[in-house]
Design an enzyme around this catalytic site. Structure first.
Site, PDB file in Angstrom:
ATOM      1  N   LEU A  44       0.855  -1.180   0.000  1.00 14.96           N
ATOM      2  CA  LEU A  44       0.000   0.000   0.000  1.00 14.96           C
ATOM      3  C   LEU A  44       0.897   1.237   0.000  1.00 14.96           C
ATOM      4  O   LEU A  44       2.099   1.139   0.235  1.00 14.96           O
ATOM      5  CB  LEU A  44      -0.919   0.005   1.226  1.00 14.96           C
ATOM      6  CG  LEU A  44      -1.925  -1.146   1.301  1.00 14.96           C
ATOM      7  CD1 LEU A  44      -2.677  -1.109   2.627  1.00 14.96           C
ATOM      8  CD2 LEU A  44      -2.909  -1.088   0.130  1.00 14.96           C
ATOM      9  N   SER A  45       0.314   2.393  -0.254  1.00 15.75           N
ATOM     10  CA  SER A  45       1.157   3.591  -0.313  1.00 15.75           C
ATOM     11  C   SER A  45       1.898   3.799   0.997  1.00 15.75           C
ATOM     12  O   SER A  45       3.023   4.289   1.012  1.00 15.75           O
ATOM     13  CB  SER A  45       0.333   4.829  -0.666  1.00 15.75           C
ATOM     14  OG  SER A  45      -0.700   5.042   0.269  1.00 15.75           O
ATOM     15  N   GLU A  46       1.274   3.417   2.135  1.00 15.02           N
ATOM     16  CA  GLU A  46       1.971   3.488   3.409  1.00 15.02           C
ATOM     17  C   GLU A  46       1.588   2.325   4.318  1.00 15.02           C
ATOM     18  O   GLU A  46       0.416   1.917   4.359  1.00 15.02           O
ATOM     19  CB  GLU A  46       1.661   4.790   4.151  1.00 15.02           C
ATOM     20  CG  GLU A  46       2.822   5.758   4.223  1.00 15.02           C
ATOM     21  CD  GLU A  46       2.960   6.570   2.964  1.00 15.02           C
ATOM     22  OE1 GLU A  46       4.058   7.097   2.713  1.00 15.02           O
ATOM     23  OE2 GLU A  46       1.980   6.683   2.231  1.00 15.02           O
ATOM     24  N   THR A  47       2.592   1.817   5.003  1.00 14.39           N
ATOM     25  CA  THR A  47       2.405   0.937   6.155  1.00 14.39           C
ATOM     26  C   THR A  47       2.972   1.675   7.358  1.00 14.39           C
ATOM     27  O   THR A  47       4.090   2.192   7.300  1.00 14.39           O
ATOM     28  CB  THR A  47       3.118  -0.407   5.966  1.00 14.39           C
ATOM     29  OG1 THR A  47       2.530  -1.102   4.854  1.00 14.39           O
ATOM     30  CG2 THR A  47       2.997  -1.272   7.210  1.00 14.39           C
TER      31      THR A  47
END
Length: 287
Positions: A44-47
């Site tokens: 995902l774009s951020e974890t």
């Protein structure tokens, strides 16, 4: 080892809209390379990882935690939607008893307050500085082609370049842009730009009446297009507050998933970013 993980759609009140983030509340720190490997796996774009500062705290009673954000390829200094997602996990899943939680991050202390209908994040404001468009000609061409451009600004703190389309362009022009991510990434290799914001002024006859629209791209960090970007609005909020003469604004990010943000620029050089979040998945990472 088993690590709890949640997928949270941020800046939306319905599943499968807004911006998804993976949230991992950790009882103990991990090996450094493991943070990045999990983020790459989640893709995902951020974890984001929430860790306790005081070992005697837990996620229900504690009010101060540490946050670290990772894209699939690297650690970043600030991420709005994953901060919102982290607060949602603490309040909705861990039943945190505090009205406000504080996250210690690479961008300083970030406060998130639970309120009716969403969460308010207290973020730094990152004013952009106007630039000569010719200095960024290649990236502008790769991003917007021959569409007319009104402003080109750079936030030196965040390395985000802001391109404002001319007011003759409406939301549909922004939404219909077909950005070549590979061309965009190759158009800028100096390191001074790590994220690209494209924005256009809102329409008075829209419903709801959004003050401005935007899209955000960061192929330099392994994120071709980010659905809804809180950190970009620390730049956008400053820019549009100055241009519109408003402290409170309603913004919409026009990605395929889309998301809405309530903004309030403060006199102390910070910005309140308000949004909602939906928990869509709870699972376990087994290592």
């Amino acid at each position: 080892m088993e690590i709890p993980v949640f997928t949270v759609d941020a800046f939306t009140d319905v599943p499968f809209r807004g911006n998804p983030a993976a949230v991992c509340p950790l009882m103990h720190d991990l090996n450094e390379d493991l943070y990045q490997k999990i983020a790459a796996e989640m893709n995902l774009s951020e974890t984001v990882y929430i860790t306790r500062i005081d070992p005697s705290d837990n996620f229900t009673t504690g009010s101060r935690f540490r946050l670290r954000w990772f894209t699939p390829t690297t650690e970043v200094n600030l991420c709005g939607h994953a901060t919102l997602a982290s607060a949602a996990v603490l309040f909705q899943c861990e039943n945190n008893i505090n009205p406000t939680v504080v996250f210690e991050t690479k961008s300083g202390d970030l406060l998130v307050t639970q309120q009716e209908g969403g969460y308010v994040m207290d973020f730094p404001l990152n004013p952009p500085t106007q630039q000569n468009p010719e200095e960024f000609r290649d990236i502008v061409q790769a991003a917007v082609g021959n569409h007319p451009v009104q402003d080109v600004c750079l936030s030196f703190t965040t390395k985000k370049l802001l391109i404002r389309l001319a007011d003759t362009c409406d939301r549909s022009v922004l939404t219909d842009l077909k950005v070549n991510f590979a061309a965009l990434q190759s158009s800028e290799s100096s390191g001074r730009v790590k994220g690209l914001i494209i924005t256009v002024k809102g329409s008075a006859d829209s419903s709801p009446q959004h003050d401005f629209y935007s899209r955000y791209f960061s192929p330099w960090f392994g994120i071709p297009e980010d659905p809804v970007t809180g950190s970009a609005h620390t730049v956008l909020g400053s820019y549009w507050s100055s241009k519109l003469g408003k402290m409170k604004m309603l913004a919409y990010q026009c990605s395929r998933r889309g998301g809405q943000l309530d903004l309030e620029v403060r006199d102390d050089g910070r910005i309140n970013i308000c949004g909602q979040a939906v928990i869509v998945l709870k699972g376990t990472i087994k290592l």
